[in-house]
Design an enzyme around this catalytic site. Structure first.
Site, PDB file in Angstrom:
ATOM      1  N   ARG A   1     -26.896 -10.594 -13.139  1.00 21.14           N
ATOM      2  CA  ARG A   1     -27.403 -11.948 -13.394  1.00 21.14           C
ATOM      3  C   ARG A   1     -28.283 -12.494 -12.275  1.00 21.14           C
ATOM      4  O   ARG A   1     -28.885 -13.565 -12.422  1.00 21.14           O
ATOM      5  CB  ARG A   1     -26.212 -12.882 -13.599  1.00 21.14           C
ATOM      6  CG  ARG A   1     -25.310 -12.990 -12.365  1.00 21.14           C
ATOM      7  CD  ARG A   1     -23.992 -13.651 -12.705  1.00 21.14           C
ATOM      8  NE  ARG A   1     -23.044 -13.624 -11.602  1.00 21.14           N
ATOM      9  CZ  ARG A   1     -21.771 -13.993 -11.711  1.00 21.14           C
ATOM     10  NH1 ARG A   1     -21.306 -14.393 -12.874  1.00 21.14           N
ATOM     11  NH2 ARG A   1     -20.967 -13.958 -10.671  1.00 21.14           N
ATOM     12  N   GLU A   2     -28.379 -11.754 -11.153  1.00 19.60           N
ATOM     13  CA  GLU A   2     -29.073 -12.297  -9.976  1.00 19.60           C
ATOM     14  C   GLU A   2     -30.561 -11.942 -10.035  1.00 19.60           C
ATOM     15  O   GLU A   2     -31.075 -11.169  -9.230  1.00 19.60           O
ATOM     16  CB  GLU A   2     -28.374 -11.769  -8.717  1.00 19.60           C
ATOM     17  CG  GLU A   2     -26.910 -12.207  -8.682  1.00 19.60           C
ATOM     18  CD  GLU A   2     -26.058 -11.552  -7.595  1.00 19.60           C
ATOM     19  OE1 GLU A   2     -26.609 -10.799  -6.772  1.00 19.60           O
ATOM     20  OE2 GLU A   2     -24.840 -11.801  -7.575  1.00 19.60           O
TER      21      GLU A   2
ATOM     22  N   ARG B   1     -22.260  -9.917 -14.709  1.00 18.33           N
ATOM     23  CA  ARG B   1     -22.460  -9.495 -13.314  1.00 18.33           C
ATOM     24  C   ARG B   1     -22.353  -7.965 -13.147  1.00 18.33           C
ATOM     25  O   ARG B   1     -23.063  -7.363 -12.351  1.00 18.33           O
ATOM     26  CB  ARG B   1     -21.377 -10.183 -12.469  1.00 18.33           C
ATOM     27  CG  ARG B   1     -21.126  -9.627 -11.081  1.00 18.33           C
ATOM     28  CD  ARG B   1     -20.029 -10.466 -10.438  1.00 18.33           C
ATOM     29  NE  ARG B   1     -19.478  -9.886  -9.240  1.00 18.33           N
ATOM     30  CZ  ARG B   1     -19.817 -10.254  -7.998  1.00 18.33           C
ATOM     31  NH1 ARG B   1     -20.726 -11.172  -7.818  1.00 18.33           N
ATOM     32  NH2 ARG B   1     -19.243  -9.716  -6.948  1.00 18.33           N
TER      33      ARG B   1
ATOM     34  N   ASN C   1     -20.639  -3.880  -6.444  1.00 20.72           N
ATOM     35  CA  ASN C   1     -20.484  -4.196  -5.021  1.00 20.72           C
ATOM     36  C   ASN C   1     -19.013  -4.236  -4.580  1.00 20.72           C
ATOM     37  O   ASN C   1     -18.691  -4.804  -3.544  1.00 20.72           O
ATOM     38  CB  ASN C   1     -21.185  -5.518  -4.687  1.00 20.72           C
ATOM     39  CG  ASN C   1     -21.793  -5.488  -3.289  1.00 20.72           C
ATOM     40  OD1 ASN C   1     -22.179  -4.424  -2.802  1.00 20.72           O
ATOM     41  ND2 ASN C   1     -21.850  -6.641  -2.639  1.00 20.72           N
TER      42      ASN C   1
ATOM     43  N   SER D   1     -28.218 -12.839  -5.091  1.00 20.35           N
ATOM     44  CA  SER D   1     -28.330 -14.290  -5.069  1.00 20.35           C
ATOM     45  C   SER D   1     -26.940 -14.847  -5.393  1.00 20.35           C
ATOM     46  O   SER D   1     -26.141 -14.133  -5.995  1.00 20.35           O
ATOM     47  CB  SER D   1     -29.378 -14.778  -6.067  1.00 20.35           C
ATOM     48  OG  SER D   1     -28.835 -14.874  -7.373  1.00 20.35           O
ATOM     49  N   TYR D   2     -26.560 -16.059  -5.045  1.00 21.39           N
ATOM     50  CA  TYR D   2     -27.376 -17.098  -4.479  1.00 21.39           C
ATOM     51  C   TYR D   2     -26.668 -17.717  -3.288  1.00 21.39           C
ATOM     52  O   TYR D   2     -25.536 -17.348  -2.991  1.00 21.39           O
ATOM     53  CB  TYR D   2     -27.667 -18.202  -5.526  1.00 21.39           C
ATOM     54  CG  TYR D   2     -26.429 -18.927  -6.034  1.00 21.39           C
ATOM     55  CD1 TYR D   2     -25.742 -18.454  -7.144  1.00 21.39           C
ATOM     56  CD2 TYR D   2     -25.936 -20.076  -5.388  1.00 21.39           C
ATOM     57  CE1 TYR D   2     -24.613 -19.120  -7.610  1.00 21.39           C
ATOM     58  CE2 TYR D   2     -24.810 -20.727  -5.863  1.00 21.39           C
ATOM     59  CZ  TYR D   2     -24.157 -20.249  -6.953  1.00 21.39           C
ATOM     60  OH  TYR D   2     -23.031 -20.888  -7.407  1.00 21.39           O
TER      61      TYR D   2
ATOM     62  N   TYR E   1     -16.142 -14.476   2.885  1.00 17.03           N
ATOM     63  CA  TYR E   1     -14.906 -14.151   2.164  1.00 17.03           C
ATOM     64  C   TYR E   1     -14.749 -12.635   2.166  1.00 17.03           C
ATOM     65  O   TYR E   1     -15.713 -11.919   1.912  1.00 17.03           O
ATOM     66  CB  TYR E   1     -14.891 -14.713   0.730  1.00 17.03           C
ATOM     67  CG  TYR E   1     -16.024 -14.258  -0.167  1.00 17.03           C
ATOM     68  CD1 TYR E   1     -15.918 -13.132  -0.966  1.00 17.03           C
ATOM     69  CD2 TYR E   1     -17.223 -14.974  -0.209  1.00 17.03           C
ATOM     70  CE1 TYR E   1     -16.958 -12.730  -1.792  1.00 17.03           C
ATOM     71  CE2 TYR E   1     -18.274 -14.583  -1.022  1.00 17.03           C
ATOM     72  CZ  TYR E   1     -18.127 -13.456  -1.808  1.00 17.03           C
ATOM     73  OH  TYR E   1     -19.162 -13.058  -2.614  1.00 17.03           O
TER      74      TYR E   1
ATOM     75  N   GLU F   1     -28.494 -13.095   0.390  1.00 14.73           N
ATOM     76  CA  GLU F   1     -28.302 -13.924  -0.818  1.00 14.73           C
ATOM     77  C   GLU F   1     -29.438 -14.935  -0.875  1.00 14.73           C
ATOM     78  O   GLU F   1     -29.508 -15.841  -0.043  1.00 14.73           O
ATOM     79  CB  GLU F   1     -26.968 -14.670  -0.745  1.00 14.73           C
ATOM     80  CG  GLU F   1     -25.754 -13.792  -0.505  1.00 14.73           C
ATOM     81  CD  GLU F   1     -25.125 -13.267  -1.793  1.00 14.73           C
ATOM     82  OE1 GLU F   1     -25.601 -13.637  -2.885  1.00 14.73           O
ATOM     83  OE2 GLU F   1     -24.182 -12.482  -1.687  1.00 14.73           O
TER      84      GLU F   1
END
Ligand code: 0X9
Ligand code: ZN
Length: 440
Positions: free
Chosen positions: A182-183, A237, A253, A308-309, A359, A382
């Site tokens: 989606r990025e 994603r 990822n 992103s983001y 995180y 990002e």
């Protein structure tokens, strides 16, 4: 009769466009940000989860004053409000009817002859592939394409190698984008890099002088095309592989084989966000990236995975926030120089830190490059702030050149630190680099 045919054609074409008359579940969703203002609230924001797995987390909070952004179906808003109140988290409704701002995507691409490739747009994987072929044909002295194999659904993946002198043994910068479907701004950035490095005469004199650039613009083409297939799929994603439990996709990822699955992952294949996969490198797409890294391990000096983001530039470790690598000061200082350059060009600065302090999440490509391959500089970048994953395409023309200024800084550092000695001597004694011809 002719006008009736035209009318039928027009209606059919319209129906083939995404979004026309189609029900999009996100149309009724609300975007909500939760702002922690003290460490206790940060913990509460970190531990938020929806037992029904219907509230979608768009961005985690990195700490005090950094928002947790969630997308909430209408019947879960009250539950979220209750969670925020009981943990004293500030609660802001950012946008109702969130899905209505999703982009319009053309299903039936107009013929390329009618419309050339536009780097300031979100292009289909098919037109991206065609563009890469065109770039290679137009710049045979600079560009070679390496076939890496096929994605899970059979899309051919090509690595773009840009080098002014492939035999010089130059240090390599490897950039990938689009592991998260989606990025969309990430592949757009990678394609803009290819465009500038091959068309800008300054790039031959500077960025390509003593440094080779390898770029894989869409790591997850199946997911990317899925997000383009309908508005209801726009926020996908993961990859699109099918698991034994009949759910789709792995978070690429979380799938890399370094400290795999030790933190920040889900072991549930039906989890929409962070399923790490049945084993490290279960996905053909992450395996291909690993192969590129391993084959070039000796010369690979910088790896950047574009996402992103949130405008973050983060470095290892990502699997833990408890400690940093020995060389963290170098990683941190280069990231800050990149951020400064983007800011000087009119862009927003990056928030710079280790990924795990933001995180902890294991199995990221940045940690793999740094920890398993030994790449000295490794980052996750990002891009953009303020529009979540739906970054307006009209703004690409403004932000991509600003980010490019940051990539120039990366290039300069790698040249300074790693350019082969004989090459350094050659450029000191001759002006060959300045005489390189300009194209386009
Ligand atoms: O969680 C991720 O994979 C990345 N953020 S995103 O919102 N694009 O999904 C950050 C990854 C940072 N690196 C590691 N945790 N290793
Ligand atoms: Zn991402």
């Amino acid at each position: 009769m002719v006008s009736l045919q035209l009318l039928v054609f027009g209606i059919t074409t319209l129906l083939l466009q995404v979004g026309c008359g189609e029900h999009n579940k996100y149309d009724e969703y609300t975007l909500i940000s939760l702002y922690p203002t003290n460490p206790q609230q940060v913990e509460a924001a970190r531990h938020f989860y929806d037992p029904e797995n219907r509230v979608e987390i768009l961005k985690s909070s990195r700490g005090v004053n950094d928002s947790l952004d969630v997308l909430v179906p209408p019947d879960r808003v009250a539950i979220l409000q209750k969670y925020a109140r009981s943990n004293e988290l500030q609660f802001q409704v950012k946008e109702t009817e969130y899905g209505r701002k999703f982009e319009f995507v053309e299903r039936v691409p107009r013929r390329r002859v009618l419309r050339p490739f536009n780097v300031y747009d979100y292009n289909s994987f098919g037109s991206i592939q065609e563009y890469l072929d065109t770039v290679a044909t137009r710049h045979p002295d600079l560009v070679t394409l390496q076939n890496l194999g096929s994605s899970y659904q059979g899309r051919r993946m090509k690595l773009v190698k840009i080098s002014a002198d492939p035999n010089a043994g130059n240090p390599i910068i490897f950039i990938d984008a689009g592991i998260h479907a989606r990025e969309w701004v990430a592949p757009a950035m990678a394609l803009y890099l290819i465009h500038r490095l091959t068309n800008d005469p300054d790039a031959r004199r500077n960025e390509l002088n003593g440094v080779d650039w390898y770029i894989l613009p869409v790591v997850n083409p199946d997911g990317y095309e899925y997000t383009r297939s309908s508005k209801a799929n726009r926020l996908w994603r993961k990859t699109r592989s099918k698991s034994v439990s009949n759910c789709y996709g792995v978070d690429g990822n979380r799938n890399y084989g370094f400290k795999w699955a030790v933190s920040g992952v889900s072991s549930n294949p039906c989890d929409k966000e962070t399923y790490a996969g049945p084993k490290p490198f279960s996905e053909p797409e992450t395996l291909m990236v690993r192969n590129v890294m391993m084959e070039n391990a000796k010369r690979l000096k910088l790896y950047v995975s574009v996402h992103s983001y949130g405008q973050y530039l983060v470095y290892p470790w990502g699997f833990t926030g408890d400690f940093l690598p020995k060389t963290w000061k170098k990683l941190d200082s280069l990231a800050r120089s990149v951020s400064d350059a983007v800011q000087r060009a009119g862009g927003k600065p990056f928030k710079v830190m280790s990924a795990g302090k933001w995180y902890p999440a294991a199995g990221g490509s940045d940690d793999y490059a740094f920890g398993a391959v030994g790449v000295p500089y490794s980052y996750t970048m990002e891009l953009t702030n303020g529009y979540e994953f739906i970054f307006p395409k009209d703004l690409l023309r403004t932000v991509l050149p600003q980010f490019y200024e940051g990539f120039k800084v990366f290039g300069a550092q790698i040249r300074k630190e790693f350019r082969p000695l004989e090459y350094k001597a050659k450029t000191y004694t001759s002006s060959s680099a300045e005489n390189s011809s300009e194209e386009d």
